[in-house]
Write an enzyme that holds these catalytic residues in place. Sequence first.
Site, PDB file in Angstrom:
ATOM      1  N   ASN A   1      48.830  43.078  44.348  1.00  0.00           N
ATOM      2  CA  ASN A   1      49.518  44.308  43.959  1.00  0.00           C
ATOM      3  C   ASN A   1      49.253  44.719  42.515  1.00  0.00           C
ATOM      4  OD1 ASN A   1      51.380  41.900  43.552  1.00  0.00           O
ATOM      5  ND2 ASN A   1      52.438  43.441  42.319  1.00  0.00           N
ATOM      6  N   THR A   2      48.643  43.832  41.727  1.00  0.00           N
ATOM      7  CA  THR A   2      48.458  44.151  40.314  1.00  0.00           C
ATOM      8  C   THR A   2      47.267  43.394  39.749  1.00  0.00           C
ATOM      9  OG1 THR A   2      49.605  44.295  38.160  1.00  0.00           O
ATOM     10  CG2 THR A   2      49.962  42.295  39.448  1.00  0.00           C
ATOM     11  N   GLY A   3      46.767  43.832  38.609  1.00  0.00           N
ATOM     12  CA  GLY A   3      45.769  43.097  37.848  1.00  0.00           C
ATOM     13  C   GLY A   3      44.493  42.793  38.603  1.00  0.00           C
TER      14      GLY A   3
ATOM     15  N   GLY B   1      43.990  40.802  41.124  1.00  0.00           N
ATOM     16  CA  GLY B   1      44.152  40.835  42.578  1.00  0.00           C
ATOM     17  C   GLY B   1      44.046  42.239  43.136  1.00  0.00           C
TER      18      GLY B   1
ATOM     19  N   TYR C   1      50.501  25.380  32.883  1.00  0.00           N
ATOM     20  CA  TYR C   1      49.544  26.387  33.359  1.00  0.00           C
ATOM     21  C   TYR C   1      48.136  25.813  33.437  1.00  0.00           C
ATOM     22  CZ  TYR C   1      46.630  30.554  33.536  1.00  0.00           C
ATOM     23  OH  TYR C   1      45.684  31.484  33.895  1.00  0.00           O
TER      24      TYR C   1
END
Length: 314
Positions: A24-26, A28, A173
């Site tokens: 949905n963003t970035g 992706g 991370y």
Amino acid sequence: MNARWTGAEIGDQRGRTAVVTGGNTGIGFETAKLLAEHGATVLLACRDLGKAEAAAARIGAGSTVIPIRLDLASLASVREAAERIGEIHPRLDLLVNNAGMIMPPYTRTEDGFELHFGTNHLGHYALTGLLLELLLPVPGSRVVTVSSIGHRRGEMKFGDLQLEHGYKGETAYFQSKLANLMFAYELQRRLASAGAETISLAAHPGNARTDFGRNLGVFVRVAMRPGMRWFTSWLLQSPHVGALASVRAAVDPAARGGEYYGPPGRLQFTGHPERVESSARSYDTAAQRRLWEESERLTGVVYRFAEPSLRHPG
């Protein structure tokens, strides 16, 4: 590998079905958009169904984009999403394990895992295993797992995978991004050993201007502002160019299982994708196997690799 790969080489993707997590963003979104614009049916697997629906609308008419709810921080949601995907499309050509999160305060998933490790790695490990039966019968099918240049600072803390002692967001991370690569390589080895036609590859986008940086330090947030592009072009690139690494791994006919794609050069910050090398730690086969065994134990997802004789009767 010297010619610049710009996306013009993507080719006709009609008849292919792709699942993109975090679409949905970035990175992706740009990955899903490129695949859909070239004819693929794209299933946008996102935590927020409303955002997935809005992203599908932005990709536009003429494309087949189907929103799917997927919360990688919940194994129950992963199982529900896999079941839903199988109902819609019993055969998959591509799975792009793209979704990720970065550096919140110490948080646990619904199942009690440290949030980075549980979302970025374990959720994708489980999803891939549950969708594998949809990929194995399809010639040319691929799994692409998105890592990060940050994996080079990662270390698998097998004695404390949930980082309950001395937690730091960046440590969590980096460990999860190293785990992404080790998973991609181990998956390829197991697919090849089973004689499967499905292959596993990895990619990273370099540094891209996306919402992903909202939880990072003030320097990164300032550098990502549109007005700073003239000063940071060497450090940050557009989400579109960043997504090309995932797309190349997904569609390039010359790509082979176990390869890793990202911006070239020593730093690998920016640039059109080439085949690149990852850290020495990521190639540790004993650690890859150990991570796989731990992931299987923690998620309860056991991969079923079809016997070659079952796919090639006679």
